[in-house]
Design a protein around this motif. Structure first.
Motif, PDB file in Angstrom:
ATOM      1  N   PRO A  17       0.781  -1.241   0.000  1.00  0.00           N
ATOM      2  CA  PRO A  17       0.000   0.000   0.000  1.00  0.00           C
ATOM      3  C   PRO A  17       0.811   1.288   0.000  1.00  0.00           C
ATOM      4  CG  PRO A  17      -0.052  -0.991   2.163  1.00  0.00           C
ATOM      5  CD  PRO A  17       0.672  -1.950   1.260  1.00  0.00           C
ATOM      6  N   ASN A  18       2.125   1.208   0.179  1.00  0.00           N
ATOM      7  CA  ASN A  18       2.907   2.445   0.124  1.00  0.00           C
ATOM      8  C   ASN A  18       3.621   2.552  -1.220  1.00  0.00           C
ATOM      9  OD1 ASN A  18       5.643   1.336   0.257  1.00  0.00           O
ATOM     10  ND2 ASN A  18       5.150   0.775   2.340  1.00  0.00           N
ATOM     11  N   SER A  19       4.224   3.691  -1.486  1.00  0.00           N
ATOM     12  CA  SER A  19       4.850   3.912  -2.797  1.00  0.00           C
ATOM     13  C   SER A  19       6.348   3.628  -2.826  1.00  0.00           C
ATOM     14  CB  SER A  19       4.606   5.361  -3.242  1.00  0.00           C
ATOM     15  OG  SER A  19       5.213   6.262  -2.335  1.00  0.00           O
ATOM     16  N   LEU A  42       2.796 -11.374  -8.356  1.00  0.00           N
ATOM     17  CA  LEU A  42       2.854 -10.064  -8.978  1.00  0.00           C
ATOM     18  C   LEU A  42       2.688  -9.066  -7.844  1.00  0.00           C
ATOM     19  CD1 LEU A  42       2.889  -8.141 -11.394  1.00  0.00           C
ATOM     20  CD2 LEU A  42       0.418  -8.482 -11.589  1.00  0.00           C
ATOM     21  N   VAL A  43       3.736  -8.300  -7.571  1.00  0.00           N
ATOM     22  CA  VAL A  43       3.717  -7.355  -6.454  1.00  0.00           C
ATOM     23  C   VAL A  43       3.641  -5.945  -7.023  1.00  0.00           C
ATOM     24  CG1 VAL A  43       4.880  -6.585  -4.356  1.00  0.00           C
ATOM     25  CG2 VAL A  43       5.107  -8.955  -5.089  1.00  0.00           C
ATOM     26  N   LEU A  44       2.609  -5.221  -6.616  1.00  0.00           N
ATOM     27  CA  LEU A  44       2.378  -3.865  -7.119  1.00  0.00           C
ATOM     28  C   LEU A  44       2.251  -2.889  -5.961  1.00  0.00           C
ATOM     29  CD1 LEU A  44      -0.428  -4.679  -9.719  1.00  0.00           C
ATOM     30  CD2 LEU A  44       2.014  -4.451 -10.156  1.00  0.00           C
ATOM     31  N   ASN A  45       2.455  -1.628  -6.277  1.00  0.00           N
ATOM     32  CA  ASN A  45       2.179  -0.572  -5.310  1.00  0.00           C
ATOM     33  C   ASN A  45       1.636   0.639  -6.055  1.00  0.00           C
ATOM     34  OD1 ASN A  45       4.956  -0.263  -6.257  1.00  0.00           O
ATOM     35  ND2 ASN A  45       5.014   1.512  -4.941  1.00  0.00           N
ATOM     36  N   PRO A  46       0.760   1.406  -5.377  1.00  0.00           N
ATOM     37  CA  PRO A  46       0.208   2.591  -6.033  1.00  0.00           C
ATOM     38  C   PRO A  46       1.272   3.663  -6.225  1.00  0.00           C
ATOM     39  CG  PRO A  46      -0.613   2.406  -3.782  1.00  0.00           C
ATOM     40  CD  PRO A  46       0.232   1.216  -4.044  1.00  0.00           C
ATOM     41  N   SER A  47       1.140   4.427  -7.282  1.00  0.00           N
ATOM     42  CA  SER A  47       2.129   5.470  -7.538  1.00  0.00           C
ATOM     43  C   SER A  47       1.894   6.705  -6.673  1.00  0.00           C
ATOM     44  CB  SER A  47       2.115   5.856  -9.015  1.00  0.00           C
ATOM     45  OG  SER A  47       0.835   6.340  -9.373  1.00  0.00           O
ATOM     46  N   GLN A  48       0.668   6.903  -6.239  1.00  0.00           N
ATOM     47  CA  GLN A  48       0.355   8.088  -5.448  1.00  0.00           C
ATOM     48  C   GLN A  48      -0.131   7.652  -4.067  1.00  0.00           C
ATOM     49  OE1 GLN A  48      -1.378  11.384  -7.171  1.00  0.00           O
ATOM     50  NE2 GLN A  48      -0.152  11.205  -8.996  1.00  0.00           N
ATOM     51  N   SER A  49       0.808   7.354  -3.224  1.00  0.00           N
ATOM     52  CA  SER A  49       0.509   6.963  -1.852  1.00  0.00           C
ATOM     53  C   SER A  49       1.684   7.389  -0.983  1.00  0.00           C
ATOM     54  CB  SER A  49       0.279   5.460  -1.764  1.00  0.00           C
ATOM     55  OG  SER A  49       1.452   4.761  -2.106  1.00  0.00           O
TER      56      SER A  49
END
Length: 58
Positions: A17-19, A42-49
């Motif tokens: 959840p962090n960027s 597949l590990v993702l994170n938001p760009s605006q956090s």
């Protein structure tokens, strides 16, 4: 007629959840090290956090 079975890997989506990209990379590495060969992460994170999310324990 010959039958061919195509096996697709199982997939797991992990959302950091962090960027912080470094944390996301460490999560990916940890997931890759414990998953079986027929499973991929597949590990993702938001760009605006926030860069970090922390909790203070009493």
């Amino acid at each position: 007629m010959e039958s061919h079975t195509v096996c697709t890997p199982r997939q797991i989506l992990i959302i950091n959840p962090n960027s912080n990209q470094e944390v996301t990379k460490r999560i990916q590495k940890a997931a890759d090290s414990i998953l079986e060969s027929d499973c991929e992460a597949l590990v993702l994170n938001p760009s605006q956090s926030p860069n970090a999310i922390e909790t203070l324990y009493p």
